[in-house]
Motif scaffolding. Structure first.
Motif, mmCIF file in Angstrom:
data_model
loop_
_atom_site.group_PDB
_atom_site.id
_atom_site.type_symbol
_atom_site.label_atom_id
_atom_site.label_comp_id
_atom_site.label_asym_id
_atom_site.label_seq_id
_atom_site.Cartn_x
_atom_site.Cartn_y
_atom_site.Cartn_z
ATOM 1 N N LYS A 288 0.846 -1.194 0.000
ATOM 2 C CA LYS A 288 0.000 0.000 0.000
ATOM 3 C C LYS A 288 0.884 1.247 0.000
ATOM 4 O O LYS A 288 1.842 1.336 0.775
ATOM 5 N N GLN A 289 0.527 2.192 -0.839
ATOM 6 C CA GLN A 289 1.265 3.447 -0.941
ATOM 7 C C GLN A 289 0.612 4.508 -0.059
ATOM 8 O O GLN A 289 -0.612 4.679 -0.069
ATOM 9 N N LEU A 290 1.439 5.207 0.713
ATOM 10 C CA LEU A 290 0.953 6.297 1.564
ATOM 11 C C LEU A 290 1.628 7.595 1.156
ATOM 12 O O LEU A 290 2.857 7.670 1.108
ATOM 13 N N ASP A 291 0.831 8.619 0.852
ATOM 14 C CA ASP A 291 1.338 9.957 0.539
ATOM 15 C C ASP A 291 0.506 10.970 1.305
ATOM 16 O O ASP A 291 -0.729 10.898 1.293
ATOM 17 N N ILE B 99 -1.653 22.083 17.281
ATOM 18 C CA ILE B 99 -2.636 21.397 16.441
ATOM 19 C C ILE B 99 -2.033 21.296 15.048
ATOM 20 O O ILE B 99 -1.588 22.300 14.479
ATOM 21 N N TYR B 100 -2.036 20.083 14.483
ATOM 22 C CA TYR B 100 -1.366 19.835 13.214
ATOM 23 C C TYR B 100 -2.315 19.143 12.232
ATOM 24 O O TYR B 100 -3.125 18.292 12.630
ATOM 25 N N PHE B 101 -2.181 19.496 10.958
ATOM 26 C CA PHE B 101 -3.090 19.047 9.893
ATOM 27 C C PHE B 101 -2.358 18.142 8.913
ATOM 28 O O PHE B 101 -1.207 18.408 8.550
ATOM 29 N N ARG B 102 -3.029 17.081 8.501
ATOM 30 C CA ARG B 102 -2.513 16.218 7.442
ATOM 31 C C ARG B 102 -3.635 15.902 6.469
ATOM 32 O O ARG B 102 -4.784 15.682 6.877
ATOM 33 N N ILE B 103 -3.307 15.847 5.186
ATOM 34 C CA ILE B 103 -4.261 15.412 4.175
ATOM 35 C C ILE B 103 -3.516 14.503 3.209
ATOM 36 O O ILE B 103 -2.390 14.805 2.805
ATOM 37 N N GLY B 104 -4.117 13.350 2.899
ATOM 38 C CA GLY B 104 -3.371 12.419 2.071
ATOM 39 C C GLY B 104 -4.201 11.251 1.576
ATOM 40 O O GLY B 104 -5.427 11.215 1.698
ATOM 41 N N ARG B 105 -3.470 10.271 1.041
ATOM 42 C CA ARG B 105 -4.090 9.104 0.435
ATOM 43 C C ARG B 105 -3.311 7.852 0.839
ATOM 44 O O ARG B 105 -2.088 7.808 0.712
ATOM 45 N N MET B 106 -4.038 6.853 1.347
ATOM 46 C CA MET B 106 -3.475 5.562 1.694
ATOM 47 C C MET B 106 -4.119 4.514 0.801
ATOM 48 O O MET B 106 -5.316 4.245 0.928
ATOM 49 N N ASP B 107 -3.329 3.977 -0.144
ATOM 50 C CA ASP B 107 -3.843 3.030 -1.123
ATOM 51 C C ASP B 107 -4.935 3.722 -1.950
ATOM 52 O O ASP B 107 -4.634 4.603 -2.736
ATOM 53 N N THR B 108 -6.202 3.390 -1.742
ATOM 54 C CA THR B 108 -7.284 4.040 -2.489
ATOM 55 C C THR B 108 -8.168 4.893 -1.580
ATOM 56 O O THR B 108 -9.223 5.365 -2.015
ATOM 57 N N SER B 109 -7.751 5.083 -0.334
ATOM 58 C CA SER B 109 -8.546 5.864 0.617
ATOM 59 C C SER B 109 -7.926 7.238 0.853
ATOM 60 O O SER B 109 -6.703 7.357 1.001
ATOM 61 N N ASN B 110 -8.765 8.259 0.889
ATOM 62 C CA ASN B 110 -8.318 9.632 1.137
ATOM 63 C C ASN B 110 -8.726 10.052 2.544
ATOM 64 O O ASN B 110 -9.796 9.679 3.027
ATOM 65 N N PHE B 111 -7.883 10.845 3.192
ATOM 66 C CA PHE B 111 -8.145 11.141 4.602
ATOM 67 C C PHE B 111 -7.657 12.536 4.991
ATOM 68 O O PHE B 111 -6.799 13.136 4.338
ATOM 69 N N ILE B 112 -8.230 13.028 6.085
ATOM 70 C CA ILE B 112 -7.746 14.224 6.778
ATOM 71 C C ILE B 112 -7.497 13.825 8.229
ATOM 72 O O ILE B 112 -8.340 13.175 8.852
#
Length: 214
Positions: free
Chosen positions: A48-51, A74-87
């Motif tokens: 699985k690729q994580l970006d 407070i810290y923010f992340r936005i990305g994609r793990m395999d085919t799932s997108n998340f905040i």
């Protein structure tokens, strides 16, 4: 009939175009470099690729922290793990007082709670927490650190809406609902709001390049 020689004019236009491209290419390359994921990793076991892209949203100032027994980030992340997108939001509280730190350790995130982004204009965005982790530990300095990490998966059908807001508006305030009725509301400085907007734009450009978003 007078014959007009257009070659000098054409050559002049070509020179202008070439010069424009020459000066814009470094800018485009710099932007591409700037837009690379802040973290990129392939999990070889699960394939699985994580970006993801991240930035600070809020940190207690040095002056404020020197006058208090605790500091907050407070810290923010936005990305994609395999085919799932998340905040993901991460809250870190460092407490010098052992008595108060016991109270702070009750600061816990949980599935089903909400966090809300308010912007300089328009309606807020609400996210439901799909995963949460909580950790409290004593650092070598004796400071007790509480870390709460909450993640919301962005549904495919919501990507366009989230993209439109995060890439066009500036975060102004954030509200985080935690366990035991604890609610954290924090105003966000414009420079941090702009940073989040830039990171979000990079992420959604990434999705478009991958063909995951039209």
């Amino acid at each position: 009939k007078e014959i007009v020689n257009h070659k000098p004019f054409i050559m002049k236009r070509k020179i202008i175009i070439y010069c424009t491209i020459f000066f814009l290419l470094p800018t485009a390359n710099l932007y591409a470099q700037k837009c690379k994921p802040d973290f990129s990793h392939m999990d070889k076991l699960e394939n699985k690729q994580l970006d993801y892209w991240f930035c600070n949203l809020y940190e207690t100032s040095l002056i404020a922290s020197s006058l208090s027994t605790s500091s907050v980030g407070i810290y923010f992340r936005i990305g994609r793990m395999d085919t799932s997108n998340f905040i993901t939001l991460t809250l870190i509280n460092e407490q010098q007082s052992a008595t108060n730190s016991l109270l702070e350790s009750s600061m816990k995130g949980a599935k089903g709670n909400e966090f809300i982004f308010g912007f300089n204009e328009g309606d807020p965005l609400k996210f439901v927490v799909s995963d949460a982790t909580n950790e409290t530990k004593v650092l070598s300095s004796g400071i007790i650190e509480t870390t709460v990490t909450i993640t919301s998966n962005i549904r495919t059908e919501d990507l366009d809406k989230v993209k439109d807001v995060l890439t066009s508006k500036i975060l102004d305030v954030i509200r985080i609902k935690l366990e035991n009725g604890l609610v954290i509301t924090q105003n966000i400085k414009e420079k941090y709001g702009n940073k989040m907007k830039d990171k979000s734009t990079c992420f959604f450009n990434f999705l478009t390049e991958k063909g995951a978003l039209k």
